[in-house]
Design an enzyme around this catalytic site. Structure first.
Site, mmCIF file in Angstrom:
data_model
loop_
_atom_site.group_PDB
_atom_site.id
_atom_site.type_symbol
_atom_site.label_atom_id
_atom_site.label_comp_id
_atom_site.label_asym_id
_atom_site.label_seq_id
_atom_site.Cartn_x
_atom_site.Cartn_y
_atom_site.Cartn_z
ATOM 1 N N GLY A 103 51.175 38.832 37.823
ATOM 2 C CA GLY A 103 50.594 39.390 39.089
ATOM 3 C C GLY A 103 49.490 38.960 39.651
ATOM 4 O O GLY A 103 48.764 38.252 38.749
ATOM 5 N N GLN B 78 41.663 37.491 43.729
ATOM 6 C CA GLN B 78 41.343 36.588 42.397
ATOM 7 C C GLN B 78 41.203 35.087 43.123
ATOM 8 O O GLN B 78 40.743 34.236 41.968
ATOM 9 C CB GLN B 78 42.415 36.980 41.507
ATOM 10 C CG GLN B 78 42.474 38.076 40.755
ATOM 11 C CD GLN B 78 43.463 38.352 39.830
ATOM 12 O OE1 GLN B 78 44.757 38.587 40.191
ATOM 13 N NE2 GLN B 78 43.721 37.976 38.542
ATOM 14 N N CYS C 24 44.564 39.603 31.908
ATOM 15 C CA CYS C 24 44.286 39.352 33.419
ATOM 16 C C CYS C 24 43.820 37.906 33.523
ATOM 17 O O CYS C 24 43.325 37.207 32.896
ATOM 18 C CB CYS C 24 42.923 40.142 33.849
ATOM 19 S SG CYS C 24 42.596 39.779 35.557
ATOM 20 N N LEU C 25 44.453 37.198 34.734
ATOM 21 C CA LEU C 25 44.223 35.884 34.888
ATOM 22 C C LEU C 25 42.883 35.565 35.097
ATOM 23 O O LEU C 25 42.202 34.475 34.778
ATOM 24 C CB LEU C 25 45.052 35.245 35.988
ATOM 25 C CG LEU C 25 46.532 35.373 35.667
ATOM 26 C CD1 LEU C 25 47.314 34.960 37.010
ATOM 27 C CD2 LEU C 25 46.796 34.442 34.545
ATOM 28 N N HIS D 251 46.965 47.611 38.351
ATOM 29 C CA HIS D 251 45.964 46.688 37.748
ATOM 30 C C HIS D 251 45.586 45.662 39.083
ATOM 31 O O HIS D 251 44.386 45.525 39.444
ATOM 32 C CB HIS D 251 46.694 45.735 36.924
ATOM 33 C CG HIS D 251 45.904 44.562 36.414
ATOM 34 N ND1 HIS D 251 45.238 44.558 35.304
ATOM 35 C CD2 HIS D 251 45.246 43.410 37.209
ATOM 36 C CE1 HIS D 251 44.632 43.274 34.833
ATOM 37 N NE2 HIS D 251 44.635 42.717 36.053
ATOM 38 N N GLU D 252 46.529 45.334 40.189
ATOM 39 C CA GLU D 252 46.063 44.441 40.974
ATOM 40 C C GLU D 252 45.527 45.306 42.387
ATOM 41 O O GLU D 252 44.736 44.624 42.925
ATOM 42 C CB GLU D 252 47.498 43.905 41.553
ATOM 43 C CG GLU D 252 48.247 42.959 40.695
ATOM 44 C CD GLU D 252 47.512 42.035 40.059
ATOM 45 O OE1 GLU D 252 46.560 41.716 40.384
ATOM 46 O OE2 GLU D 252 48.254 41.424 38.858
ATOM 47 N N HIS E 258 42.130 45.171 41.452
ATOM 48 C CA HIS E 258 41.223 43.975 41.898
ATOM 49 C C HIS E 258 41.047 44.191 43.463
ATOM 50 O O HIS E 258 39.882 43.618 43.755
ATOM 51 C CB HIS E 258 42.285 42.963 41.987
ATOM 52 C CG HIS E 258 42.282 42.155 40.340
ATOM 53 N ND1 HIS E 258 41.190 41.621 39.878
ATOM 54 C CD2 HIS E 258 43.361 41.806 39.602
ATOM 55 C CE1 HIS E 258 41.420 41.232 38.553
ATOM 56 N NE2 HIS E 258 43.013 41.290 38.361
HETATM 57 NI NI NI Z 1 44.169 40.887 36.853
#
Ligand code: NI
Length: 180
Positions: free
Chosen positions: A46, A51, A91-92, A133-134, A137
């Site tokens: 995701g 991000q 998480c990226l 989660h997204e 963000h």
């Molecule tokens: Ni993340």
């Protein structure tokens, strides 16, 4: 398509609150394609626009085994949350770090699709967790915010060390779980 740069914790730009998308047009669809390309290249499941330093309410996801089921949520709104579940998240924007977070087990969400048309869907499993989660963000929140200050400090130190290692041309330890 272009691979975008993913912001990393504790970059303050990850704290910005995204504003709604006002038009689903060609530039937005190009951004969606770039975000998918970036997510796949980073082995993520995701990615939120926040991000990649675009502060609009847009996220992409793909939790399929074959990495061939891209999902797009524009202006996502959670209509209902049900149950609770705990699972390991990564998480990226917090590379190489994983910890357990509690989330709702299933979510009902309304959003616009890539074609600009509204849809509603009930999600569970990994996609439900990914979506929560997204959306965090988009609200400037990271999964490490759910952890203790001590753990967050450990994360910041680890990321500093990893950045130092890669600056020296050495690679940090590989990831263990899917990053969202
Ligand atoms: Ni993340």
């Amino acid at each position: 398509m272009t691979r975008l740069t993913i912001l990393e914790y504790p970059d303050p730009r990850l704290r910005a609150r995204a504003v709604p998308v006002d038009a689903v047009d060609t530039p937005l669809r190009e951004l969606i394609d770039d975000m998918l390309e970036t997510m796949y290249a980073a082995n993520g499941i995701g990615l939120a626009a926040t991000q990649v330093d675009v502060h609009r309410r847009l996220l992409v996801a793909d939790v399929s085994e074959g990495r061939n089921d891209p999902r797009v949520f524009i202006n996502p709104e959670i209509l209902r949350l049900d149950g609770t579940t705990r699972s390991q998240e990564g998480c990226l924007s917090v590379p190489g770090f994983f910890d357990e977070v509690e989330r709702a087990e299933s979510v009902r969400v309304r959003a616009l699709g890539r074609n600009g048309k509204p849809f509603e869907v009930e999600l569970d499993g990994l996609l439900a967790i990914c979506l929560q989660h997204e959306i965090d963000h988009l609200d400037g929140k990271l999964f490490v915010d759910y952890l203790s200050e001590m753990k967050r400090q450990r994360v910041r130190k680890k990321l500093e060390k990893d950045r130092r290692l890669s600056a020296e041309g050495r690679s940090p330890a590989p990831a263990r779980a899917p990053a969202i």
